[in-house]
Every structure is written in C-alpha cells, then in structure tokens.
Design an enzyme around this catalytic site. Structure first.
Site, mmCIF file in Angstrom:
data_model
loop_
_atom_site.group_PDB
_atom_site.id
_atom_site.type_symbol
_atom_site.label_atom_id
_atom_site.label_comp_id
_atom_site.label_asym_id
_atom_site.label_seq_id
_atom_site.Cartn_x
_atom_site.Cartn_y
_atom_site.Cartn_z
ATOM 1 C CB SER A 274 -4.194 -6.817 4.712
ATOM 2 O OG SER A 274 -3.920 -5.599 4.082
ATOM 3 C CG HIS B 47 -1.944 -1.022 1.322
ATOM 4 N ND1 HIS B 47 -2.115 -1.826 2.422
ATOM 5 C CD2 HIS B 47 -2.910 -1.400 0.433
ATOM 6 C CE1 HIS B 47 -3.132 -2.657 2.212
ATOM 7 N NE2 HIS B 47 -3.629 -2.423 1.009
ATOM 8 C CE LYS C 256 -10.591 -7.240 2.867
ATOM 9 N NZ LYS C 256 -9.778 -6.431 1.998
ATOM 10 N NE ARG D 210 -2.799 -7.620 -4.454
ATOM 11 C CZ ARG D 210 -3.506 -8.252 -3.550
ATOM 12 N NH1 ARG D 210 -2.919 -8.743 -2.503
ATOM 13 N NH2 ARG D 210 -4.809 -8.396 -3.688
HETATM 14 N N1 COA Z 1 0.289 -4.250 -2.544
HETATM 15 C C1 COA Z 1 0.036 -5.246 -1.685
HETATM 16 N N2 COA Z 1 -1.190 -5.619 -1.334
HETATM 17 C C2 COA Z 1 -2.210 -4.951 -1.850
HETATM 18 C C3 COA Z 1 -2.032 -3.896 -2.731
HETATM 19 C C4 COA Z 1 -0.711 -3.556 -3.069
HETATM 20 N N3 COA Z 1 -0.454 -2.571 -3.907
HETATM 21 N N4 COA Z 1 -3.219 -3.435 -3.100
HETATM 22 C C5 COA Z 1 -4.124 -4.182 -2.457
HETATM 23 N N5 COA Z 1 -3.505 -5.085 -1.713
HETATM 24 C C6 COA Z 1 -4.166 -6.122 -0.918
HETATM 25 C C7 COA Z 1 -4.499 -5.721 0.478
HETATM 26 O O1 COA Z 1 -3.448 -6.022 1.333
HETATM 27 C C8 COA Z 1 -5.773 -6.501 0.738
HETATM 28 O O2 COA Z 1 -5.471 -7.809 1.132
HETATM 29 P P1 COA Z 1 -6.548 -8.768 1.845
HETATM 30 O O3 COA Z 1 -7.564 -9.114 0.810
HETATM 31 O O4 COA Z 1 -5.728 -9.910 2.282
HETATM 32 O O5 COA Z 1 -7.134 -7.990 2.986
HETATM 33 C C9 COA Z 1 -6.446 -6.539 -0.615
HETATM 34 O O6 COA Z 1 -5.407 -6.390 -1.541
HETATM 35 C C10 COA Z 1 -7.414 -5.422 -0.873
HETATM 36 O O7 COA Z 1 -7.325 -4.457 0.135
HETATM 37 P P2 COA Z 1 -7.436 -2.898 0.013
HETATM 38 O O8 COA Z 1 -6.532 -2.341 -1.024
HETATM 39 O O9 COA Z 1 -7.272 -2.373 1.390
HETATM 40 O O10 COA Z 1 -8.859 -2.667 -0.574
HETATM 41 P P3 COA Z 1 -10.225 -3.376 -0.293
HETATM 42 O O11 COA Z 1 -10.457 -4.328 -1.408
HETATM 43 O O12 COA Z 1 -10.307 -3.897 1.071
HETATM 44 O O13 COA Z 1 -11.169 -2.126 -0.369
HETATM 45 C C11 COA Z 1 -12.575 -0.436 -1.494
HETATM 46 C C12 COA Z 1 -11.719 -1.700 -1.564
HETATM 47 C C13 COA Z 1 -12.553 0.252 -0.154
HETATM 48 C C14 COA Z 1 -11.982 0.500 -2.519
HETATM 49 C C15 COA Z 1 -13.996 -0.860 -1.906
HETATM 50 O O14 COA Z 1 -14.422 -1.937 -1.122
HETATM 51 C C16 COA Z 1 -14.998 0.275 -1.764
HETATM 52 O O15 COA Z 1 -14.909 1.279 -2.427
HETATM 53 N N6 COA Z 1 -15.981 0.084 -0.893
HETATM 54 C C17 COA Z 1 -17.065 1.055 -0.652
HETATM 55 C C18 COA Z 1 -18.374 0.594 -1.293
HETATM 56 C C19 COA Z 1 -18.309 0.824 -2.770
HETATM 57 O O16 COA Z 1 -18.353 1.955 -3.213
HETATM 58 N N7 COA Z 1 -18.173 -0.272 -3.538
HETATM 59 C C20 COA Z 1 -17.975 -0.192 -4.973
HETATM 60 C C21 COA Z 1 -19.254 -0.137 -5.745
HETATM 61 S S1 COA Z 1 -20.359 -1.443 -5.372
#
Ligand code: COA
Length: 163
Positions: A130, A19, A43, A92
């Site tokens: 994560s 991140h 989540k 990724r």
């Molecule tokens: N390097 C390493 N790991 C990464 C990464 C990177 N560059 N980018 C993402 N990841 C990993 C994270 O560690 C995490 O791992 P996990 O699945 O083991 O927890 C996973 O990828 C994704 O995590 P994160 O980047 O924190 O995003 P998320 O998928 O949890 O959240 C939102 C995504 C918040 C953008 C999305 O859920 C959202 O916008 N929610 C609001 C509701 C909405 O508007 N939804 C869309 C329309 S329905």
C-alpha cells in the site's frame, strides 16, 4: 451443517491487487469470508475508515460470500465475537514471516480457537505494498497496474488532492 467461515483482516490503506488476489482465493476456499478493515491502528492511515470500507465494498460487490466489516481492538477478540476460527493472511516474502508468525502466535494465545492460514502471494504482487501505491500516486505516477480498476480514480483523486 456448520459453515466454514474465515476472516481476512487488514488496514487496506488502500486496497491493492495483492489484497484482491488473497480475497478471491480465500472466497473460493470458505463458505463465507469476512474482510475486516481495521479502524484504529497503531499505523496512522492515510484513508479514513469510511473510505477504506467503501473501496473494499466496491471491489467485492460481485462476490456473494464476502462481507466487508470493520473492527477495532484485538483481532482475536473480534473473531470470537463473530464466531470465526480461521484468520487469513498473505505472505509476500521471508521478510513478512517474522511479523506474521508473531501475530499468529499472539492471536492464538488470546483466542485458542483461532487458527491462522497463510496464503503465498501471487508472484506478480510480491513487491507490492500500500505504501508503494501511495508513493507513486502522490507523485503523479501510474498506479493502474497495482490497484483494482473500480477504485483507481478514488485513490488517485484522494492522493493527488493537496490537503
Ligand atoms: N499483496 C500485496 N501487498 C500486501 C499483501 C499482499 N497479498 N498482503 C499485505 N500486503 C501489504 C499491504 O499493502 C501493506 O503495505 P504497507 O505496509 O505498505 O501499508 C502491508 O502489507 C500490510 O498491510 P495489511 O495486509 O493491510 O495489514 P496490516 O499489517 O496493516 O494489518 C492486522 C494487520 C490488521 C491484521 C493487525 O494489525 C491486527 O490484527 N491488528 C489488531 C490488533 C491485534 O489484534 N494485534 C495482534 C495481536 S497484538
């Protein structure tokens, strides 16, 4: 002149070096970067919103153009509210693509001004997530290569606590 702003949303449960890599690179591309920590996710998060925001603040405290904020509900609506038209996500591997593509299209449908920019993750962090960090820390493993050093103890203490 209008500033070029962007939002980098995520659960950051917890923040990883992957991140941070995306945050550092995005902060160079935009005048201002909002790092938006999702409050109520489908989540279920291990770290509270306060813990996730505090860790994010520690990790970005020396970055003048980064602001840590939180949102609940739809990202597309929140971006409209803070007047941001660019969302950043890290990719990724191919496995991330389908979910990210669907999310980008949905966000665009809700807010037609909102563009999503994908940054390819640094190859060093391609495998990182994560969940992996949590799994290693809970089992007493060394996570120092995976998380920013300023939050290493916060993460270890929290995950090795038995509650
Ligand atoms: N390097 C390493 N790991 C990464 C990464 C990177 N560059 N980018 C993402 N990841 C990993 C994270 O560690 C995490 O791992 P996990 O699945 O083991 O927890 C996973 O990828 C994704 O995590 P994160 O980047 O924190 O995003 P998320 O998928 O949890 O959240 C939102 C995504 C918040 C953008 C999305 O859920 C959202 O916008 N929610 C609001 C509701 C909405 O508007 N939804 C869309 C329309 S329905």
């Amino acid at each position: 002149m209008k500033q070029k702003n962007a939002i980098y949303p995520g659960s950051f449960d917890p923040i990883t070096k992957g991140h941070m890599d995306i945050i550092k690179r995005s902060a160079k591309m935009f005048d201002k970067l909002y790092v938006a920590v999702l409050t109520n996710s489908s989540k279920s998060c291990c770290f509270t919103i306060e813990e996730r925001m505090e860790m994010m603040r520690k990790c970005t405290s020396d970055m003048q153009n980064v602001e840590v904020c939180t949102f609940s509900g739809l990202l597309a609506e929140y971006a409209k509210k803070i007047d941001v038209v660019t969302s950043i996500r890290g990719l990724r591997a191919v496995t991330d693509f389908e979910y990210e593509f669907q999310m980008a299209l949905t966000n665009k449908k809700i807010n037609k001004e909102l563009e999503t920019i994908f940054l390819t993750t640094n190859s060093k962090y391609m495998y990182l997530s994560s969940s992996i960090v949590k799994e290693i820390a809970r089992n007493g493993g060394d996570i120092s290569d995976f998380v920013p050093s300023v939050v290493l103890d916060d993460i270890k203490n929290r995950l090795q606590r038995k509650d």
